[in-house]
Design a protein around this motif. Sequence first.
Motif, mmCIF file in Angstrom:
data_model
loop_
_atom_site.group_PDB
_atom_site.id
_atom_site.type_symbol
_atom_site.label_atom_id
_atom_site.label_comp_id
_atom_site.label_asym_id
_atom_site.label_seq_id
_atom_site.Cartn_x
_atom_site.Cartn_y
_atom_site.Cartn_z
ATOM 1 N N TYR A 96 -0.716 -115.754 -40.190
ATOM 2 C CA TYR A 96 -0.333 -116.884 -41.030
ATOM 3 C C TYR A 96 1.158 -117.207 -40.889
ATOM 4 C CZ TYR A 96 -4.774 -116.714 -43.624
ATOM 5 O OH TYR A 96 -6.100 -116.751 -43.988
ATOM 6 N N ALA A 97 1.480 -118.474 -41.143
ATOM 7 C CA ALA A 97 2.871 -118.924 -41.047
ATOM 8 C C ALA A 97 3.761 -118.209 -42.044
ATOM 9 C CB ALA A 97 2.943 -120.437 -41.270
ATOM 10 N N ASP A 98 3.213 -117.836 -43.199
ATOM 11 C CA ASP A 98 4.073 -117.219 -44.211
ATOM 12 C C ASP A 98 4.629 -115.874 -43.746
ATOM 13 O OD1 ASP A 98 1.909 -115.284 -44.962
ATOM 14 O OD2 ASP A 98 1.021 -117.031 -45.914
ATOM 15 N N PHE A 99 3.954 -115.216 -42.777
ATOM 16 C CA PHE A 99 4.543 -113.971 -42.258
ATOM 17 C C PHE A 99 5.861 -114.266 -41.553
ATOM 18 C CE2 PHE A 99 5.596 -111.120 -38.857
ATOM 19 C CZ PHE A 99 5.661 -109.914 -39.533
ATOM 20 N N ALA A 100 5.848 -115.230 -40.647
ATOM 21 C CA ALA A 100 7.061 -115.544 -39.892
ATOM 22 C C ALA A 100 8.167 -116.050 -40.804
ATOM 23 C CB ALA A 100 6.744 -116.586 -38.821
ATOM 24 N N GLU A 101 7.806 -116.823 -41.819
ATOM 25 C CA GLU A 101 8.807 -117.471 -42.665
ATOM 26 C C GLU A 101 9.292 -116.603 -43.815
ATOM 27 O OE1 GLU A 101 6.759 -121.834 -41.807
ATOM 28 O OE2 GLU A 101 6.572 -120.887 -43.775
ATOM 29 N N GLU A 102 8.406 -115.797 -44.378
ATOM 30 C CA GLU A 102 8.754 -115.028 -45.576
ATOM 31 C C GLU A 102 8.895 -113.526 -45.314
ATOM 32 O OE1 GLU A 102 9.425 -116.381 -48.451
ATOM 33 O OE2 GLU A 102 8.646 -118.420 -48.222
ATOM 34 N N ALA A 103 7.943 -112.955 -44.579
ATOM 35 C CA ALA A 103 7.907 -111.498 -44.433
ATOM 36 C C ALA A 103 8.840 -110.986 -43.354
ATOM 37 C CB ALA A 103 6.479 -111.026 -44.148
ATOM 38 N N MET A 104 8.864 -111.656 -42.199
ATOM 39 C CA MET A 104 9.668 -111.147 -41.090
ATOM 40 C C MET A 104 11.142 -110.988 -41.466
ATOM 41 S SD MET A 104 9.170 -109.928 -38.100
ATOM 42 C CE MET A 104 10.272 -109.284 -36.834
ATOM 43 N N PRO A 105 11.746 -111.935 -42.194
ATOM 44 C CA PRO A 105 13.138 -111.715 -42.616
ATOM 45 C C PRO A 105 13.320 -110.502 -43.524
ATOM 46 C CG PRO A 105 12.572 -114.035 -42.778
ATOM 47 C CD PRO A 105 11.290 -113.292 -42.511
ATOM 48 N N ILE A 106 12.297 -110.192 -44.328
ATOM 49 C CA ILE A 106 12.402 -109.023 -45.209
ATOM 50 C C ILE A 106 12.303 -107.740 -44.389
ATOM 51 C CG2 ILE A 106 11.326 -107.786 -47.138
ATOM 52 C CD1 ILE A 106 10.380 -110.508 -48.193
ATOM 53 N N PHE A 107 11.380 -107.688 -43.450
ATOM 54 C CA PHE A 107 11.296 -106.518 -42.580
ATOM 55 C C PHE A 107 12.601 -106.338 -41.800
ATOM 56 C CE2 PHE A 107 6.583 -107.142 -42.909
ATOM 57 C CZ PHE A 107 6.297 -105.902 -43.445
ATOM 58 N N ALA A 108 13.201 -107.434 -41.339
ATOM 59 C CA ALA A 108 14.474 -107.346 -40.616
ATOM 60 C C ALA A 108 15.588 -106.854 -41.522
ATOM 61 C CB ALA A 108 14.828 -108.713 -40.031
ATOM 62 N N GLU A 109 15.565 -107.280 -42.771
ATOM 63 C CA GLU A 109 16.584 -106.867 -43.742
ATOM 64 C C GLU A 109 16.615 -105.351 -43.904
ATOM 65 O OE1 GLU A 109 17.136 -107.341 -48.603
ATOM 66 O OE2 GLU A 109 15.976 -108.827 -47.493
ATOM 67 N N PHE A 110 15.446 -104.723 -43.850
ATOM 68 C CA PHE A 110 15.360 -103.274 -44.028
ATOM 69 C C PHE A 110 15.182 -102.541 -42.695
ATOM 70 C CE2 PHE A 110 14.424 -104.913 -48.208
ATOM 71 C CZ PHE A 110 15.062 -104.013 -49.052
ATOM 72 N N ASP A 111 15.366 -103.249 -41.596
ATOM 73 C CA ASP A 111 15.233 -102.664 -40.265
ATOM 74 C C ASP A 111 13.904 -101.915 -40.140
ATOM 75 O OD1 ASP A 111 15.917 -102.044 -37.656
ATOM 76 O OD2 ASP A 111 16.994 -100.217 -38.207
ATOM 77 N N CYS A 112 12.832 -102.583 -40.573
ATOM 78 C CA CYS A 112 11.501 -101.976 -40.561
ATOM 79 C C CYS A 112 10.640 -102.624 -39.495
ATOM 80 C CB CYS A 112 10.829 -102.144 -41.923
ATOM 81 S SG CYS A 112 9.134 -101.519 -41.981
ATOM 82 N N PRO A 113 10.117 -101.866 -38.545
ATOM 83 C CA PRO A 113 9.206 -102.444 -37.552
ATOM 84 C C PRO A 113 7.918 -102.922 -38.226
ATOM 85 C CG PRO A 113 9.917 -100.221 -36.933
ATOM 86 C CD PRO A 113 10.307 -100.423 -38.357
ATOM 87 N N ALA A 114 7.336 -103.968 -37.699
ATOM 88 C CA ALA A 114 6.049 -104.456 -38.197
ATOM 89 C C ALA A 114 5.175 -104.817 -37.006
ATOM 90 C CB ALA A 114 6.238 -105.676 -39.099
ATOM 91 N N ALA A 115 3.876 -104.675 -37.168
ATOM 92 C CA ALA A 115 2.913 -105.041 -36.128
ATOM 93 C C ALA A 115 2.087 -106.219 -36.629
ATOM 94 C CB ALA A 115 2.008 -103.863 -35.785
ATOM 95 N N ILE A 116 1.967 -107.263 -35.798
ATOM 96 C CA ILE A 116 1.228 -108.472 -36.161
ATOM 97 C C ILE A 116 0.006 -108.579 -35.260
ATOM 98 C CG2 ILE A 116 1.429 -110.933 -36.610
ATOM 99 C CD1 ILE A 116 4.461 -110.618 -36.030
ATOM 100 N N PHE A 117 -1.171 -108.757 -35.875
ATOM 101 C CA PHE A 117 -2.410 -108.926 -35.117
ATOM 102 C C PHE A 117 -2.931 -110.338 -35.369
ATOM 103 C CE2 PHE A 117 -1.743 -104.456 -35.433
ATOM 104 C CZ PHE A 117 -2.058 -104.012 -34.163
ATOM 105 N N VAL A 118 -2.981 -111.140 -34.299
ATOM 106 C CA VAL A 118 -3.215 -112.561 -34.487
ATOM 107 C C VAL A 118 -4.586 -113.005 -33.973
ATOM 108 C CG1 VAL A 118 -0.758 -113.083 -34.407
ATOM 109 C CG2 VAL A 118 -2.087 -113.203 -32.297
ATOM 110 N N VAL A 119 -5.157 -113.975 -34.680
ATOM 111 C CA VAL A 119 -6.376 -114.658 -34.270
ATOM 112 C C VAL A 119 -5.935 -115.809 -33.375
ATOM 113 C CG1 VAL A 119 -8.429 -115.892 -35.069
ATOM 114 C CG2 VAL A 119 -7.476 -114.016 -36.441
ATOM 115 N N THR A 120 -6.170 -115.687 -32.085
ATOM 116 C CA THR A 120 -5.539 -116.598 -31.135
ATOM 117 C C THR A 120 -6.031 -118.044 -31.285
ATOM 118 O OG1 THR A 120 -7.154 -115.934 -29.446
ATOM 119 C CG2 THR A 120 -5.014 -114.804 -29.457
#
Length: 337
Positions: A96-120
Amino acid sequence: MKALARSILARALDQPAALRLLRPVLHGRASIFFMHRVASADRGSSGVAPAELRAQLAFLRRHQFNLMPLPEVVAALMTGAPLAPRTVVYTVDDGYADFAEEAMPIFAEFDCPAAIFVVTGFLDGETWLWWDRIECAFRDSRRADVKLEIAGVPHQFALGSATARHAAFSAVSRHVEFLPLEQREATIRQVELTLEVDLPRVPPPAFQPMTWTQLQRCASAGATVGPHTVTHPILSQASPDRIRDEIAGSWARLTAQVPAAVPIFCYPNGSPAAYGAREVAAVADAGLGAALSTAPHHVHRGSGLYEIPRFWLDHDHLHFQQVVSGLDRIKASLRGA
């Protein structure tokens, strides 16, 4: 009284002494979490609140947990190497778009790796995710109530409030999820017709996928990217040809867009009823070396590479604390005994 007990336990689990005492419980085990959405006021989407995600990551950093990339955990399982103590991994399904817009900046803020599994196919704009069609239909319908027949069983829902509409959406989604794929699609179309809703071809903002450009930026920022099928069917309900096309097709499309994608698959739904030996074999045949389920267990050296367990990341901060501390494992052992 229950709220007070929860508050006391949450404060206790935020103490270094309590976490040190529990540390041996998860020796050689890792906690992998999965989520789908992050709530976005701008998009009108629901999901894990950004404040809750920040609170979790702050807790983990404060108590020096190991926030690891998923491929490192998979590599340890492949080689039989011990897992690093206090390992926590975050995964996000669907794209979902909200991951890129809302979650990814938070993971970057805490230097936390995240894995994204996408429905192509979702990212390609070829499909809605099926449950979003149901939610949107109930949300936008002007009906005050509705009678539906699902797999021959009649159902009636009052739609007098937002809460009632969400409850109806949840109930219908549960009823249709494991129907044979053609029957599920026909039922969803009938739901749309009965609710007198004409959904647009492209999902509205609350249900939109991220773009391939956004996904590429996430990967460049350090996120792991993996395949999650083309259209998100329940694979156990699909034909062998459909299974092959969904798995291999999503992997081929993903690597064409994100060459750094990893050969780790994520089963739609991920419960024991959603996949089996046939689907595991199809994942391996597609050249994918591991796969994620949604079985709520900690990962350990004996975990199967094609059935890696994960915990659902909900809004309950105390539940999250109990999982990463190992207290939930103690409670499960006591219940079993």
